[in-house]
Design an enzyme around this catalytic site. Sequence first.
Site, mmCIF file in Angstrom:
data_model
loop_
_atom_site.group_PDB
_atom_site.id
_atom_site.type_symbol
_atom_site.label_atom_id
_atom_site.label_comp_id
_atom_site.label_asym_id
_atom_site.label_seq_id
_atom_site.Cartn_x
_atom_site.Cartn_y
_atom_site.Cartn_z
ATOM 1 N N GLY A 112 64.766 39.310 52.100
ATOM 2 C CA GLY A 112 64.469 38.288 51.091
ATOM 3 C C GLY A 112 64.151 38.878 49.725
ATOM 4 O O GLY A 112 64.706 38.460 48.703
ATOM 5 N N ARG A 113 63.255 39.851 49.694
ATOM 6 C CA ARG A 113 62.832 40.404 48.395
ATOM 7 C C ARG A 113 63.869 41.359 47.799
ATOM 8 O O ARG A 113 63.650 41.913 46.725
ATOM 9 C CB ARG A 113 61.465 41.072 48.514
ATOM 10 C CG ARG A 113 61.376 42.152 49.585
ATOM 11 C CD ARG A 113 59.916 42.495 49.869
ATOM 12 N NE ARG A 113 59.769 43.417 50.982
ATOM 13 C CZ ARG A 113 59.723 43.074 52.260
ATOM 14 N NH1 ARG A 113 59.855 41.804 52.600
ATOM 15 N NH2 ARG A 113 59.553 43.976 53.205
ATOM 16 N N GLU B 31 54.846 43.605 49.419
ATOM 17 C CA GLU B 31 55.332 43.139 50.720
ATOM 18 C C GLU B 31 56.067 44.281 51.433
ATOM 19 O O GLU B 31 56.108 44.337 52.654
ATOM 20 C CB GLU B 31 56.241 41.919 50.552
ATOM 21 C CG GLU B 31 56.354 41.086 51.823
ATOM 22 C CD GLU B 31 56.933 39.708 51.599
ATOM 23 O OE1 GLU B 31 56.198 38.721 51.763
ATOM 24 O OE2 GLU B 31 58.118 39.607 51.268
ATOM 25 N N HIS C 75 45.194 42.384 24.552
ATOM 26 C CA HIS C 75 44.066 41.557 24.111
ATOM 27 C C HIS C 75 43.312 40.970 25.286
ATOM 28 O O HIS C 75 42.529 40.046 25.129
ATOM 29 C CB HIS C 75 44.572 40.459 23.176
ATOM 30 C CG HIS C 75 45.195 41.024 21.940
ATOM 31 N ND1 HIS C 75 44.500 41.183 20.757
ATOM 32 C CD2 HIS C 75 46.416 41.549 21.731
ATOM 33 C CE1 HIS C 75 45.300 41.752 19.865
ATOM 34 N NE2 HIS C 75 46.471 41.988 20.430
ATOM 35 N N LYS D 190 50.893 31.538 58.559
ATOM 36 C CA LYS D 190 51.845 30.433 58.738
ATOM 37 C C LYS D 190 51.553 29.679 60.027
ATOM 38 O O LYS D 190 51.552 28.454 60.070
ATOM 39 C CB LYS D 190 53.277 30.988 58.833
ATOM 40 C CG LYS D 190 53.891 31.461 57.551
ATOM 41 C CD LYS D 190 55.381 31.719 57.831
ATOM 42 C CE LYS D 190 56.003 32.650 56.838
ATOM 43 N NZ LYS D 190 57.314 33.125 57.225
ATOM 44 N N GLU E 176 57.705 25.463 53.295
ATOM 45 C CA GLU E 176 57.572 25.021 51.902
ATOM 46 C C GLU E 176 58.911 24.554 51.341
ATOM 47 O O GLU E 176 59.019 23.492 50.724
ATOM 48 C CB GLU E 176 57.050 26.174 51.030
ATOM 49 C CG GLU E 176 55.629 26.610 51.323
ATOM 50 C CD GLU E 176 55.568 27.748 52.330
ATOM 51 O OE1 GLU E 176 56.450 27.819 53.219
ATOM 52 O OE2 GLU E 176 54.625 28.560 52.239
ATOM 53 N N LYS F 177 67.077 31.750 53.276
ATOM 54 C CA LYS F 177 67.833 32.564 54.225
ATOM 55 C C LYS F 177 67.826 31.885 55.599
ATOM 56 O O LYS F 177 68.848 31.723 56.237
ATOM 57 C CB LYS F 177 67.187 33.948 54.285
ATOM 58 C CG LYS F 177 67.871 34.945 55.161
ATOM 59 C CD LYS F 177 67.231 36.315 54.939
ATOM 60 C CE LYS F 177 67.557 37.272 56.058
ATOM 61 N NZ LYS F 177 66.967 38.585 55.865
#
Length: 557
Positions: free
Chosen positions: A280-281, A366, A397, A517, A225, A219
Amino acid sequence: MVEAFRRFRTTMNKTALTQRPAWKALEAHYQSVKDAHLRKLFADDPKRGERLAAEGVGLYLDYSKNRVTDETIQLLLKLAEECDLRGRINAMFLGEKINITEDRAVLHVALRAPRGQSIILNGENVVPKVHTVLDKMAEFADHVRNGAWKGYTGKSIRNVVNIGIGGSNLGPVMAYEALRHYSMREMTFRFVSNVDGTDLAEAVRDLDPEETLFIVSSKTFTTQETMTNAHSAKQWIVNRFSNKRAVADHFVAVSTNAREVAQFGIDPVNMFGFWDWVGGRYSMDSAIGLATMIAIGSKEFRSMLAGFHAMDDHFRTAPFDKNLPVLMGLLGVWYNNFFGAQTAAVLPYDQYLKRFPAYLQQLTMESNGKHITLGGTRVDYQTGPVFWGEPGTNGQHSFYQLIHQGTKLIPCDFIGFCYPLNPIGDQHELLISNLFAQSEALAFGKTAEEVKAEGTADALVPHRVFEGNRPSNTILAAQLTPESLGKLVALYEHVVFTQGAIWDIDSFDQWGVELGKVLAKKITPELESFVDPELKHDSSTNALIRRYRHSKTRIRG
Ligand code: G6Q
C-alpha cells in the site's frame, strides 16, 4: 508461508546485528567522535563541504554537516556489507519473496520499469502487465480530461474525489499537491480518507453530483473506512439521480479485488488493477495514482515514473559510497543507534511539498516501526525513528527553536529546488537563503564569545548561545517536476529499504495496525447497545463507552 520462512532461515546470515564486527567498531568509534564539533571538522578540512557530497540522477546530497568523519562513513559502509545490503537489494529486484511474513515479493520497482524491461515473478514477466494497466489508465484519464467521459446526465466530469486511506490516500494526495502546478486547473480534486463523516461531507458539499467522479481506491476493497465512505458517496449519487444505474457513470475502482468491485456496482471494465506484490505505502505509482494521472495527464505521470526508475537504477548499481539512499540510510542508522536520536525531521523548502512529511511518516514508520527480526527474535537495538516535519519557512516560526536549542538531537533533511515554479519578486531567494541559513546555524551555532562581542548583557549570554553541532543533510534538485518528485520519493523508499536491511526487519508488512481494527469492530455495536453487563473490556474502556453513550443520549435528548 512456512516454506518462505524455511527458505529464508537457510539462507540468512545468523549473526545478530549488535555482534557484527562493524557494529562493534562503530560503538568504539562513536566514543571517540561523539564530542567532535562540526566547527572543528570543517575548520580542519576546508574542502569538507564539497568532499562529503554525492550526486545521483540530478539530486545533489550534501551530507557534510553530519557528525561523521571519513572513518565513520567507512565503518557504516562496512556494516552495510556485513548485513548483505547488496544481496538484499538484488533479492528485491529479482522478485524474491523478501516480505517473508506475508510470503510476498516486493516489486514496486516493476511499476516504473520501462516497457521492454523484464522482471520475472513466478516465471512470468510482470512488466507488460504493468504497462497494460498504465495504458488503460492513460486512455481513461484522457477521456476524463477532454470531457469525453460523461456522467449520468451527459455532463462532463469536472470534479474527481479519491476515496481511500493509508497507502491508498497518502501517496495520491501528496503527489497531487506536489504537482499541482502541472495539474488541470479547470478540474477540482479532493481526497477523502477518514471514516469521520466530516471528511466526505466537506469534500462534496460544494460539488455538483452530475459532474463528479469517485475513484474508490482500495487494494483489498474491504477496508472499513474506505468502504463506508464509498457507500455513503454512492448514496449521495443515488439520491441525486434516483437511479442506481448512475453508479456506473460516477464510480471507478482501483483494486486487486474484482469480485468486491463488481458487487459494489462498479463495472469491472472500469476497474484498474494492481497486484499483491505492491505494498500500500509503495503504491502511488501503480493504478492507485489514477487521480494523480487525471490531474497531471499521462505524459507527466510517465515522466514521474521515469524519475522513480532513474533512482531505482542508481540504488541498484551505484557503489555504496556514492549511493544516495545507502548514504542517507546509513547516516540515519548512525544517529538512531549510536547517538540515540529518537526522531528525524524532513523539512522541504517548497510549499507544494506540504504533504510530503505526512507521506514519509507512513513510508518510514509503517515500514520500519518493528521490534522483531526476520529470524523471529526481539531486537536488542532501536529500529525506525519517529519521522516528522513541515515545509520551511513555516516550521522556523514554530518548532525549529527546539531543534536549535532544545535538549534533543534531531537529524534533519532539508530539501530545496533551485528554480521556482512561481517566481514572484525575490521570494525564492528569500526561501532558499532561509534553507541554507538554517542548516548553517544548526551546524555551527554561535559561541558565547560571539554573543558577548555583540554587546549582549552577561545574564542573557547563555540564552543566546547556539551550541551548534546539530546534524543535517541538504538535498538540492533543479526544479520540482514530476520527474524530480519521482526521484525524491524513490530516494526515501530506498533509504527505508537500506535501514530495514541493517535492522534485519521486514519493512513490508504492517501487523501492528491489525489489533486496533479488530477491537474497533467489537466496540462499534457496543456504542449503541445499552445492555451494560455485556461490556467486557478493561475498566477504562468500559467507562469511556458508558460515558459516550450517556453524553450522546443527553445531546440527542
Ligand atoms: C500500507 C498499508 C495500509 C493500506 C491501507 C488501505 O502499506 O497496507 O496503509 O494502504 O490500509 O488498504 P486498502 O488499499 O486495502 O484499502
